[in-house]
Structures are given as structure tokens and as C-alpha cells.
Design an enzyme around this catalytic site. Structure first.
Site, mmCIF file in Angstrom:
data_model
loop_
_atom_site.group_PDB
_atom_site.id
_atom_site.type_symbol
_atom_site.label_atom_id
_atom_site.label_comp_id
_atom_site.label_asym_id
_atom_site.label_seq_id
_atom_site.Cartn_x
_atom_site.Cartn_y
_atom_site.Cartn_z
ATOM 1 N N ARG A 231 0.839 -1.196 0.000
ATOM 2 C CA ARG A 231 0.000 0.000 0.000
ATOM 3 C C ARG A 231 0.873 1.243 0.000
ATOM 4 N NH1 ARG A 231 -1.900 -3.739 3.690
ATOM 5 N NH2 ARG A 231 -4.009 -4.551 3.329
ATOM 6 N N LYS B 61 -1.752 -1.844 7.303
ATOM 7 C CA LYS B 61 -3.141 -1.442 7.520
ATOM 8 C C LYS B 61 -3.746 -2.124 8.736
ATOM 9 C CE LYS B 61 -7.637 -1.304 5.203
ATOM 10 N NZ LYS B 61 -8.381 -1.644 3.957
ATOM 11 N N HIS C 145 -4.475 2.794 -4.808
ATOM 12 C CA HIS C 145 -4.732 1.480 -4.226
ATOM 13 C C HIS C 145 -5.097 0.454 -5.287
ATOM 14 C CE1 HIS C 145 -5.367 -1.089 -0.744
ATOM 15 N NE2 HIS C 145 -6.464 -1.542 -1.310
ATOM 16 N N ARG D 23 -2.539 -2.157 -6.090
ATOM 17 C CA ARG D 23 -2.524 -3.382 -5.278
ATOM 18 C C ARG D 23 -3.482 -4.408 -5.876
ATOM 19 N NH1 ARG D 23 -1.293 -5.470 -0.160
ATOM 20 N NH2 ARG D 23 -2.968 -6.515 0.968
ATOM 21 N N TRP E 71 -2.984 -10.428 3.987
ATOM 22 C CA TRP E 71 -4.379 -10.473 4.420
ATOM 23 C C TRP E 71 -4.539 -11.483 5.544
ATOM 24 C CZ3 TRP E 71 -3.828 -10.120 -1.126
ATOM 25 C CH2 TRP E 71 -4.312 -8.925 -1.670
ATOM 26 N N TYR F 201 -10.259 -12.315 -6.145
ATOM 27 C CA TYR F 201 -9.376 -12.420 -7.302
ATOM 28 C C TYR F 201 -9.398 -13.815 -7.934
ATOM 29 C CZ TYR F 201 -7.614 -8.180 -5.144
ATOM 30 O OH TYR F 201 -7.519 -6.924 -4.566
#
Length: 278
Positions: free
Chosen positions: A105, A130, A190, A193, A216, A225
Site C-alpha cells: 500500500r 493497515k 490502491h 494493489r 491479508w 481475485y
């Protein structure tokens, strides 16, 4: 943004009607459900902290997210990425290239320090993530090339602008200018990403591998995805190929079992005519 709705209230005065006033007020401005949901999520998070961590209130109203939020699905092709990089100033081009190579990010990239980079081991360690959990990032050759080009420019930070660490707010104007110059109208930083993750899935990277690469905590964010990877379905798709090599080419297909078009009804089965060959 929330001050007009809640600024004069104490925490225990925030009830369901006040929450609904936020929804009505923001929708009347023309904001989409996704935008309103960001406001609602902020309120819900703060109220939960006030109850569970600070113990300032005993309860708070249920905050429901609005339906109809459309998931953003914007990513770049290789050609589009090259087009964007070509119009970026040098410092922004370095950020873009590193984002496309690592999936990091914006804040993770601009805050990256040399003491957290090991070029020999092709690894970087992020402490500004994040979700607040430090993580390691494997550096591929593209990322290594970008970092080596930044060596010697600053003693502490890997990416700089005019000799100083990059504050993303400063570069935001430059980003919008580059996006416009490249001919894009709906691109956010973003989205790089998302592009990185999409490229990985298209290249055959599994969801579990992508989850670890992107940092994640759950598969939920990664599964979006999955649509980009079809290699594991190619065998299934081939099962009904016709013998002639063309779709509908007259062959029966090697694995297709041909059944009669008309099946006997239960009444016929009961009458015994099926056994008689009807």
C-alpha cells in the site's frame, strides 16, 4: 464529515435515529452506499471501542450497513501500467513500480526504511501496515531493481521527493495529474494493489499464496481475485470437447454419455410398458 450529525452529542445520546440521520443526509447529497457505509463503519468502530475498551457506555444501537454496495474491480493491464509509468515523474514512477512488484500500500511504501530492507535476502519488513501487524515482503527482481535505483538518495527512507520523505498528501496532486495525462479517469493508487493481485492470479498464484504475500488475515479479501485464474478448470472445460475438435462439430465427445431424449414417465414405468421395450 460526521461532526454535523454527532458533534454536539455525548456518546450515550447516539441512538438509532441519529444513525439514520447520517444515512438520509449523505444519500441526499448524492453519495453512493459505499461512501455512506464508510461513515457508518467509523461510527460503529468508535462506539464499539467506547463500550468494550474504554467502558464509557454500556451499549450502543445496532449499525447496519447499506445494501447495494458495488465491489470495486479496477486493475491495469501490462500495457496500461507501462503507459502510466511513462508519464509519471521519477519519484512517483518508483512508487508505482514498487507497488506493482510487491502489492504494498502507499503508506507502506512511503514509510519503508533502509534498515528494514535486506537486498541480499530479497526481503523487506513492514511495520506500518493497515491491520497493524508487521509482516515480511519478499522482493522479486522488479522490486530489487527499483530499490537499487533509490540507494544513496536518503540515509533513512527508501523513497523520497526533493530530498525529503514522501508525505502521500503532497504527492496526491502529482498522482492525479499523471493519471489524467495517461488517459485514465477512474484510477486510484490502491488499484495498483488490485492490479498486483490480479496479475498473480492470472499467473497461477494460489489464493493461499496470495493471502500470505499480501498480508491479508483471511481468505475473504483474496477470494475476489479467484475469477482471474482458470487453469484449474481447463481439464473440466475439456471434458465435453467434440471429437472433431470444434464446438458442435457433430462428434459425440469422448466422455459424453448419450441418453435418450425422452425418458419414460412414472405412469409408463408402473404399467410395465418400459419392460416390454416401449
Amino acid at each position: 464529515m460526521l461532526d454535523p450529525y454527532l458533534g454536539q452529542l455525548t456518546l450515550d445520546q447516539i441512538d438509532g435515529d441519529r444513525i439514520w440521520s447520517i444515512v438520509q443526509g449523505e444519500l441526499s447529497k448524492g453519495n453512493k452506499p459505499a461512501t455512506v457505509n464508510r461513515y457508518l463503519a467509523t461510527v460503529r468502530c468508535l462506539l464499539r471501542m467506547a463500550r468494550d475498551e474504554w467502558q464509557w457506555i454500556d451499549s450502543f444501537p445496532k449499525v447496519r450497513m447499506l445494501g447495494g454496495e458495488v465491489e470495486r474491480d479496477r486493475w491495469l493491464t501490462r500495457e496500461e501500467a507501462d503507459k502510466l509509468i511513462a508519464v509519471c515523474p521519477d519519484h512517483l514512477a518508483a512508487l508505482v513500480k514498487f507497488a506493482l512488484a510487491t502489492g504494498c500500500r502507499a503508506r507502506e511504501i512511503t514509510g519503508l526504511e533502509w534498515e528494514r530492507v535486506d537486498l541480499a535476502r530479497h526481503t523487506a519488513w513492514l511495520n506500518q501496515t493497515k491491520n497493524g501487524t508487521p509482516r515480511g515482503v519478499p522482493l522479486n527482481r522488479d522490486a530489487i531493481v527499483v530499490l537499487k535505483a533509490q540507494q544513496g538518495k536518503h540515509p533513512q527512507f527508501c523513497f523520497i521527493f526533493r530530498g525529503k520523505p514522501i508525505r502521500w498528501q503532497v504527492s496526491d496532486k502529482i498522482w492525479r495529474a499523471a493519471v489524467k495525462k495517461a488517459g485514465f479517469t477512474d484510477l486510484r493508487f490502491h488499484d495498483l494493489r488490485h492490479t498486483w493481485a490480479s496479475w498473480h492470479r492470472q499467473a497461477g498464484t494460489s489464493c493461499d499464496e496470495l493471502k500470505d504475500l499480501g498480508g491479508w488475515k483471511s481468505r475473504q479479501m483474496v477470494d475476489r481475485y479467484a475469477k482471474f485464474a482458470t487453469e484449474h478448470l481447463s481439464v473440466a472445460a475439456a471434458r465435453i470437447e467434440s471429437c472433431t475438435g470444434s464446438v458442435g462439430g457433430g462428434g459425440n465427445g469422448g466422455n459424453v454419455v448419450m441418453f435418450p431424449h425422452i425418458f419414460p414417465t412414472p405412469a409408463k414405468q408402473k404399467s410395465g410398458r418400459l419392460l416390454a421395450g416401449s
